[in-house]
Scaffold this active site. Structure first.
Site, PDB file in Angstrom:
ATOM      1  N   VAL A 126      64.196  28.347  36.935  1.00  0.00           N
ATOM      2  CA  VAL A 126      63.284  27.387  36.317  1.00  0.00           C
ATOM      3  C   VAL A 126      63.645  25.974  36.738  1.00  0.00           C
ATOM      4  O   VAL A 126      64.812  25.583  36.703  1.00  0.00           O
ATOM      5  CB  VAL A 126      63.357  27.494  34.777  1.00  0.00           C
ATOM      6  N   CYS A 127      62.639  25.218  37.147  1.00  0.00           N
ATOM      7  CA  CYS A 127      62.829  23.815  37.510  1.00  0.00           C
ATOM      8  C   CYS A 127      62.377  22.951  36.333  1.00  0.00           C
ATOM      9  O   CYS A 127      61.190  22.716  36.139  1.00  0.00           O
ATOM     10  CB  CYS A 127      62.017  23.478  38.758  1.00  0.00           C
ATOM     11  N   LEU A 128      63.344  22.543  35.535  1.00  0.00           N
ATOM     12  CA  LEU A 128      63.107  21.672  34.393  1.00  0.00           C
ATOM     13  C   LEU A 128      64.202  20.619  34.438  1.00  0.00           C
ATOM     14  O   LEU A 128      65.388  20.963  34.411  1.00  0.00           O
ATOM     15  CB  LEU A 128      63.159  22.488  33.095  1.00  0.00           C
ATOM     16  N   ASN A 145      56.822  25.653  38.933  1.00  0.00           N
ATOM     17  CA  ASN A 145      58.172  25.295  38.500  1.00  0.00           C
ATOM     18  C   ASN A 145      59.069  26.491  38.217  1.00  0.00           C
ATOM     19  O   ASN A 145      60.155  26.330  37.661  1.00  0.00           O
ATOM     20  CB  ASN A 145      58.095  24.395  37.271  1.00  0.00           C
TER      21      ASN A 145
END
Length: 179
Positions: A105-107, A98
């Site tokens: 950042v993949c959130l 992620n």
């Protein structure tokens, strides 16, 4: 009302006020920071004491694949906060499904699931959760995500090797082990 205007005129004539105007975003950030309840595995750092809109977060996972590492993130809170999420970047090159190689950042709550009622604390806890439970179904680093789903043991070895500053698939990573 007239008295306020005359006071403002007098203040301007005397050289103005030394006070800076506090924005709505700054007030909200102050509120969020005052209500922080971070676990011992997380810590904030403010490079400039006068600038609460830019700070760093350190995450030290105490379990999972990334246990034993120390991961630093920069937070930039823009003037439209809380209507727009903060910009968060990982400051180290890490092997994680992620987090891409540039630190993005993949959130989900930093993108489409952001809502103004969410706090900085929610984002910080979300970052910690990414290290406890990486999400291979919504990756930025597709190679790491594929490895995690295809061969968990090899993924675990790659994480440990990369955390020590090693290379995975020809890509060198930063050493993030706690000293």
């Amino acid at each position: 009302m007239l008295k306020i205007w005359s006071m403002k005129e007098k203040q301007a004539a005397e050289g103005g006020s030394a006070k800076k105007k506090v924005t709505a975003a700054q007030l909200r950030v102050q509120k969020d920071l005052s209500e922080l309840s971070l676990p011992s595995t997380m810590k904030t750092h403010f490079p400039s004491a006068e600038d609460i809109m830019n700070f760093e977060l350190t995450v030290r996972p105490d379990e999972g694949f990334y246990q034993g590492g120390e991961f630093r993130f920069s937070f930039y809170v823009n003037p439209n906060f809380p209507h727009e999420p903060p910009k968060v970047k990982c400051l180290q090159k890490v092997y994680h499904p992620n987090i891409d190689l540039e630190g993005n950042v993949c959130l989900n709550i930093l993108r489409e699931d952001w809502k103004p009622v969410l706090s900085l604390n929610a984002v910080m806890i979300g970052l910690q959760y990414l290290f406890l439970e990486p999400n291979a179904s919504d990756p930025l680093n597709k190679d790491a995500a594929h490895q995690m789903t295809a061969n968990r043991e090899e993924f675990k070895r790659n994480v440990k090797h990369s955390m020590a500053g090693g290379s995975v698939a020809g890509e060198r990573f930063d050493c993030v082990l706690i000293k």
